[in-house]
Scaffold this motif. Structure first.
Motif: not given
Length: 183
Positions: A146-154
């Motif tokens: 969770s520290w390393f994902i800036d965003s998701i689209d979906g």
């Protein structure tokens, strides 16, 4: 975890299919169809033993620069992947196959993942934690990832491994209601 949080006590059964052999046999197949075939093979391996149950198979792979990437399995491969994907957007493809009494519903969910511009120190620490070694794309949305994902689209649930919206639609196609499965 997703099913349990959604009020369902699932029966989990590993499919034990030869994923590498299946992928090799699908040479030239579109990436979305590869993950759908893996999901179908997993569900198909379990379904005969559960003829009156809803059986779901899922598989995810990361599509980066036109190449499908599965689980890295080693710390070294995880570090290499993260160095290639940091600061970039890739697409997680999650194939789903559900069957009930001989009927099938299949779908591949595509979710854009924006990876953070992560330091080499954090990449190495994350890889050495062991958490991403058996995860498609060498990451998770939960826990240390969770520290390393800036965003998701979906669909966030498809990134975790099972699209709950897919499952709801599949149940409806089978003439079933999601609430019928709640504990």
């Amino acid at each position: 975890m997703l099913l349990e949080q959604g009020g369902v006590s699932p029966l989990l059964r590993p499919a034990n299919i030869d994923e590498d052999a299946l992928i090799a046999s699908l040479g030239g197949t579109a990436p979305a169809d590869v993950v759908a075939a893996l999901a179908r093979a997993k569900a198909d391996a379990i379904a005969p033993g559960h003829p009156d149950d809803v059986v779901i198979g899922c598989d995810s792979m990361l599509l980066l620069d036109g190449e499908l990437l599965g689980k890295p399995h080693t710390v070294e491969a995880t570090i290499e992947r993260w160095r290639a994907q940091r600061g970039r957007t890739a697409h997680l493809l999650t194939g789903h196959a559900a069957t009930y009494r001989g009927e099938w519903v299949q779908h591949t969910v595509r979710t854009a993942i924006q990876f953070g511009d992560v330091s080499d120190t954090d990449i190495e620490a994350y890889a050495r934690s062991g958490q991403p070694l058996e995860c498609a794309g060498a990451f998770t949305l939960e826990a240390l990832g969770s520290w390393f994902i800036d965003s998701i689209d979906g669909d966030p649930t498809s990134v975790i491994g099972l699209s709950m919206p897919f499952l709801r639609r599949a149940l409806y196609q089978f003439g079933l209601d999601a609430s019928a499965f709640w504990d």
